[in-house]
Design an enzyme around this catalytic site. Structure first.
Site, PDB file in Angstrom:
ATOM      1  N   GLU A 121     -52.197  -1.466  36.692  1.00 13.38           N
ATOM      2  CA  GLU A 121     -50.863  -1.319  36.108  1.00 13.38           C
ATOM      3  C   GLU A 121     -50.916  -1.570  34.596  1.00 13.38           C
ATOM      4  O   GLU A 121     -51.884  -2.148  34.099  1.00 13.38           O
ATOM      5  CB  GLU A 121     -49.919  -2.345  36.751  1.00 13.38           C
ATOM      6  CG  GLU A 121     -49.757  -2.180  38.271  1.00 13.38           C
ATOM      7  CD  GLU A 121     -48.764  -1.078  38.650  1.00 13.38           C
ATOM      8  OE1 GLU A 121     -48.554  -0.138  37.849  1.00 13.38           O
ATOM      9  OE2 GLU A 121     -48.214  -1.161  39.753  1.00 13.38           O
ATOM     10  N   ASP A 151     -58.539   1.586  46.050  1.00 17.58           N
ATOM     11  CA  ASP A 151     -57.663   0.430  46.191  1.00 17.58           C
ATOM     12  C   ASP A 151     -57.172   0.237  47.623  1.00 17.58           C
ATOM     13  O   ASP A 151     -57.379   1.094  48.484  1.00 17.58           O
ATOM     14  CB  ASP A 151     -56.475   0.550  45.223  1.00 17.58           C
ATOM     15  CG  ASP A 151     -55.827   1.940  45.246  1.00 17.58           C
ATOM     16  OD1 ASP A 151     -56.103   2.712  46.172  1.00 17.58           O
ATOM     17  OD2 ASP A 151     -55.041   2.231  44.336  1.00 17.58           O
ATOM     18  N   HIS A 186     -50.546   4.257  35.894  1.00 14.93           N
ATOM     19  CA  HIS A 186     -51.592   3.494  36.579  1.00 14.93           C
ATOM     20  C   HIS A 186     -52.606   4.407  37.246  1.00 14.93           C
ATOM     21  O   HIS A 186     -52.297   5.507  37.693  1.00 14.93           O
ATOM     22  CB  HIS A 186     -51.012   2.446  37.539  1.00 14.93           C
ATOM     23  CG  HIS A 186     -50.370   2.950  38.793  1.00 14.93           C
ATOM     24  ND1 HIS A 186     -49.043   2.734  39.103  1.00 14.93           N
ATOM     25  CD2 HIS A 186     -50.880   3.630  39.846  1.00 14.93           C
ATOM     26  CE1 HIS A 186     -48.778   3.264  40.276  1.00 14.93           C
ATOM     27  NE2 HIS A 186     -49.874   3.820  40.755  1.00 14.93           N
ATOM     28  N   ASP A 200     -46.145   5.229  35.816  1.00 19.43           N
ATOM     29  CA  ASP A 200     -46.315   4.335  34.665  1.00 19.43           C
ATOM     30  C   ASP A 200     -47.726   4.444  34.082  1.00 19.43           C
ATOM     31  O   ASP A 200     -48.127   3.627  33.260  1.00 19.43           O
ATOM     32  CB  ASP A 200     -45.991   2.882  35.056  1.00 19.43           C
ATOM     33  CG  ASP A 200     -46.849   2.385  36.211  1.00 19.43           C
ATOM     34  OD1 ASP A 200     -47.729   3.141  36.696  1.00 19.43           O
ATOM     35  OD2 ASP A 200     -46.652   1.229  36.644  1.00 19.43           O
TER      36      ASP A 200
HETATM   37  C1  GLP Z   1     -50.554   4.873  44.391  1.00 17.93           C
HETATM   38  C2  GLP Z   1     -52.092   4.853  44.350  1.00 17.93           C
HETATM   39  C3  GLP Z   1     -52.637   5.685  43.205  1.00 17.93           C
HETATM   40  C4  GLP Z   1     -51.970   7.042  43.173  1.00 17.93           C
HETATM   41  C5  GLP Z   1     -50.489   6.852  42.965  1.00 17.93           C
HETATM   42  C6  GLP Z   1     -49.707   8.155  42.842  1.00 17.93           C
HETATM   43  O1  GLP Z   1     -49.987   3.935  43.568  1.00 17.93           O
HETATM   44  N1  GLP Z   1     -52.595   3.520  44.248  1.00 17.93           N
HETATM   45  O2  GLP Z   1     -54.054   5.817  43.362  1.00 17.93           O
HETATM   46  O3  GLP Z   1     -52.521   7.827  42.149  1.00 17.93           O
HETATM   47  O4  GLP Z   1     -49.979   6.131  44.087  1.00 17.93           O
HETATM   48  O5  GLP Z   1     -49.384   8.671  44.095  1.00 17.93           O
HETATM   49  P1  GLP Z   1     -48.786  10.107  44.351  1.00 17.93           P
HETATM   50  O6  GLP Z   1     -49.953  11.040  44.290  1.00 17.93           O
HETATM   51  O7  GLP Z   1     -48.202  10.033  45.745  1.00 17.93           O
HETATM   52  O8  GLP Z   1     -47.773  10.350  43.308  1.00 17.93           O
END
Ligand code: GLP
Length: 243
Positions: free
Chosen positions: A146, A70, A141, A139
């Site tokens: 989402e 993404d 995702h 959440d």
């Molecule tokens: C972002 C990314 C996700 C990732 C998520 C969790 O939203 N788009 O790909 O898994 O963050 O991030 P973290 O590993 O910092 O909790």
């Protein structure tokens, strides 16, 4: 759940080592493999381990291709908070991967629909993703898919939820600077990967991890679809393990 392999490790560093073993196996058996990569703080120990293993001569990224999950909409590739910049700083600039072999959705694309189609087409031309890395949002995702009332299929634009904007504000000067939308691989794109490895660390992810693998498969918890993938490995630390 039936197919999911689960490894519970002591801490984030051990997660990095275990996940790097999976990448090493795939790259050794197919030097020009396609890996799907993720951002967020969770994969950082893995990226450090991959860099160390290439330096030690255990892995060679020269022919590896990579596709990221993404990108924030509206951020240029060199913006300090863009996911392209994150990947350069935390992995690509330290390994032998060729720049032309790394793709991240274009956050500045004017024609988003055609950029998304081209993104899918490039992955397909490469032969599909051999190993897809995933983190998870609070959440549920994955990428930036989402909670919805359906599972989105292909790469597309999404509006970020308040929860995600709030979680990601720590990387920006203020909450107003956090982009409100993003481009993400779809659930269909992710599910097409031959193998998936999800990495989860920290007690704050325990509840969502439980819903993901031990709850019903529902688009309200996008990651729960992984229960239907035939080759998923979950690597979580003791703090995140819900059982
Ligand atoms: C972002 C990314 C996700 C990732 C998520 C969790 O939203 N788009 O790909 O898994 O963050 O991030 P973290 O590993 O910092 O909790």
């Amino acid at each position: 759940m039936i197919h999911t392999k689960i490894y519970v490790v002591k801490n984030p560093d051990e997660m990095g080592v275990k996940a790097a073993d999976l990448f090493e196996d795939v790259i050794q058996s197919k030097p020009a493999c396609v890996i799907g990569l993720a951002t967020g703080s969770t994969p950082l120990p893995l990226y450090r381990e991959l860099i160390a293993r290439e330096k030690a001569g255990r892995i060679d990224f020269t022919n590896v291709r990579s596709a990221n999950l993404d990108e924030y909409k509206g951020l240029a590739p060199d913006h300090p908070q863009s996911y392209r910049k994150f990947m350069q700083d935390n992995l690509f600039d330290h390994i032998a991967i060729k720049p032309e072999n790394t793709i991240v959705p274009d956050g500045l694309a004017e024609d988003v629909a055609s950029m998304c189609c081209n993104y899918e087409a490039q992955i397909e031309k490469w032969g599909g993703v051999d190993l897809q890395l995933l983190g998870i949002g609070h959440d549920g995702h994955i990428g930036f898919n989402e909670p919805e009332d359906y599972f989105p299929g292909m790469t597309h634009e999404v509006k970020l939820t308040e929860m995600t904007i709030d979680a990601n504000k720590r990387f920006f000067d203020s909450i107003d600077d956090v982009p409100k939308s993003a481009i993400t691989m779809g659930i269909g794109t992710i599910m097409a990967a031959k193998k998936i490895v999800m990495v989860v660390t920290g007690a704050d992810k325990k509840d969502i991890l439980h819903k993901t693998f031990w709850g019903p498969v529902t688009p309200e918890v996008p990651a729960s679809i992984l229960q239907f993938h035939p080759d998923v490995t979950l690597i979580c630390d003791e703090a995140a393990y819900p059982l």
